[in-house]
Write an enzyme that holds these catalytic residues in place. Sequence first.
Site, PDB file in Angstrom:
ATOM      1  N   ILE A 422     -26.299 -20.232   7.643  1.00 30.70           N
ATOM      2  CA  ILE A 422     -26.106 -20.477   6.217  1.00 30.70           C
ATOM      3  C   ILE A 422     -27.165 -21.425   5.681  1.00 30.70           C
ATOM      4  O   ILE A 422     -27.661 -21.259   4.559  1.00 30.70           O
ATOM      5  CB  ILE A 422     -24.677 -21.007   6.000  1.00 30.70           C
ATOM      6  CG1 ILE A 422     -23.668 -19.895   6.321  1.00 30.70           C
ATOM      7  CG2 ILE A 422     -24.476 -21.541   4.588  1.00 30.70           C
ATOM      8  CD1 ILE A 422     -22.278 -20.387   6.630  1.00 30.70           C
ATOM      9  N   ASP A 423     -27.544 -22.414   6.469  1.00 31.72           N
ATOM     10  CA  ASP A 423     -28.532 -23.403   6.047  1.00 31.72           C
ATOM     11  C   ASP A 423     -29.896 -22.758   5.837  1.00 31.72           C
ATOM     12  O   ASP A 423     -30.541 -22.952   4.796  1.00 31.72           O
ATOM     13  CB  ASP A 423     -28.611 -24.499   7.118  1.00 31.72           C
ATOM     14  CG  ASP A 423     -28.981 -25.854   6.546  1.00 31.72           C
ATOM     15  OD1 ASP A 423     -29.033 -25.995   5.317  1.00 31.72           O
ATOM     16  OD2 ASP A 423     -29.193 -26.785   7.346  1.00 31.72           O
ATOM     17  N   ASP A 424     -30.360 -21.988   6.819  1.00 28.74           N
ATOM     18  CA  ASP A 424     -31.639 -21.294   6.666  1.00 28.74           C
ATOM     19  C   ASP A 424     -31.613 -20.357   5.467  1.00 28.74           C
ATOM     20  O   ASP A 424     -32.590 -20.266   4.728  1.00 28.74           O
ATOM     21  CB  ASP A 424     -31.952 -20.501   7.931  1.00 28.74           C
ATOM     22  CG  ASP A 424     -32.597 -21.347   8.997  1.00 28.74           C
ATOM     23  OD1 ASP A 424     -33.831 -21.404   9.036  1.00 28.74           O
ATOM     24  OD2 ASP A 424     -31.871 -21.976   9.782  1.00 28.74           O
TER      25      ASP A 424
END
Length: 683
Positions: A422-424
């Site tokens: 999710i962060d990437d």
Amino acid sequence: MTATTDGSTGALPPRAAAATDSTTAQSTTAQSTTAQSTTAQPPLPEGEAPGALAAAERATALAAEHLLSRQDEQGWWKGDLETNVTMDAEDLLLRQFLGVRDEETTRAAALYIRSEQRPDGTWATFLGGPGELSTTIEAYVALRLAGDAPDAPHMAAASAWIREQGGIAASRVFTRIWLALFGWWKWEDLPELPPEIMFLPKWFPLNLYDFGQWARQTIVPLTVVSAKRPVRPAPFALDELHTDPARPNPPRPLAPAASWDGVFQRLDAALHHYRRFPLRRLRRLALEQAARWIVERQENDGCWGGIQPPAVYSIIALHLLGYDLGHPVLREGLKSLDRFAVRREDGSRMIEACQSPVWDTCLATIALADAGVAPDHPALVKAADWMLAEQIDRPGDWAVRRPGLTPGGWAFEFHNDTYPDIDDTAEVVLALKRVRHPDPARVETAVRRAARWNLGMQSKNGAWGAFDADNTSTLPNRLPFCDFGEVVDPPSADVTAHVVEMLAFLGERHDPRTRRGVEWLLAEQEESGAWFGRWGVNYVYGTGSAVPALVAAGIPVSHPAVRRAVRWLESVQNDDGGWGEDLRSYRDSEWIGRGTSTASQTAWALMALLAAGEREGKAVERGVAWLVDTQRPDGSWDEPHFTGTGFPWDFSINYHLYRQVFPLTALGRYVHGELFTPDRLEA
């Protein structure tokens, strides 16, 4: 690969084709060709010397040129990902177990391991950290494999310290598993991990999907190893690593039956009993299911999950189940491990736990764009093309909790389609929105798919974890087997902040899901004004992520939460003008916000302060001056300290590109102001 003096690897060409003209890099840094980046220069703060801004401009241009020079011809960036010597030790132990250890690999690995030993004979898990028992044991055993004599001064110092700390018996479970593979520890003295866990339904406590993705990928192959209990002939004894060789595993009292530790200790005893009398057909089916699960998750490059530990254990497990080393699955798996090796100029060989090209590329794109490089610069377009090709279009393990959700995320690594994160995904979207691509419809389609996927991965509490939704069970961390690092993936402030920032840039400030994320972030702020950093060290990272996101989402800079964050950052600024935070802050509150100034942490603090409207403040002026003064002549920064987090305290990371991308981002936003804001992009 050959390492350069600034930590880049020989795999990266000296200059990408898209950035061969340094004059172009400098001119596009100073002024963009688009309306967005030709806005008037922000007014000089009152009382600031004109030379200060000029120095920041020069530093920004030089840093941009340096970063452009490190782009691969395919469009990506990647810095070394440095962790600790357990990666190198376990690589040698794997090769010893499989019978493929060779002299050259052993020599190169041992050279690196020796170079990391501390003066007291120990090995730490981060620069300046204390000696760590399991790391020191594994490093010592690897050097014994390399031929270092136990009575050599560096070895004797290590073994004496190990005994003082309780010997092998006091080490973590994973270290004792490695030793059990060679009979240096008894399998029956390890926690049981039965492969029948494969059959637990998804609603049942401690089912496979209650674990975080990194733990899940490790646990499945280890269930096979635990069931098979292999022992290879030990090439030497390790009596010197026991406090009492006659009693290597002295008995320990059980915890009270009413405590969680007591419950799981007794459950483990029951599982040991079951192992002696298993349901044979059920066990056979469980092992077959584990093998299928492992093989189905092997990536195109031969690795598993793009990270080294699951790959190592998967190779061992499949080999124990009858896969020979010539089998395509194992052959490609072993080849993939060689791609984690970084060859250094002194002949040593460092093993990366993981590789970070997607993360590095999106951060580099953001940095260059925010530094004023034209959005249609060939280097940024090439980076966008590479990122677009990496978007994942098939379901992975995340779909167990979110069935029916359309894929659309990005992973961290070159190949990891099973586990996009999710962060990437949020940061790739923020990068793509900064690029003027010749096919804007293609970009828009990818961005919308990504946003839809990220929104679908929101947890029930309104926040986001890294890889899964609602991966919040507290039971896995209590298992006797899980004594190392985090094994679950609950929502974190830094990931949630990046998703909120992404949604704001997409014009979704008022979406109820965005507002829930904002509310969660505000509720998570510490009394001090800081936010905890799950994936970066630590409160400086969390705060550097949260403040820009909240402001982008419409929280005014006068909001009490923003003002508290500003006051906290100002209070922990070092006397030299920079910011630093030691990894010990994860365990000792005295270290919160304290540590040697680093380029990346100084940049995180500046990014928060600039977002909070503090450009004219003394803290920003001093922080920018620190970055300017510590920049190297080639435009880079030194940063030997670890500022990345795998597991808080237990597994620390030095991302070698952090020292380039984050200072450039901060300087660019200081010099040019906020070139890219939700309002401008919406317009």
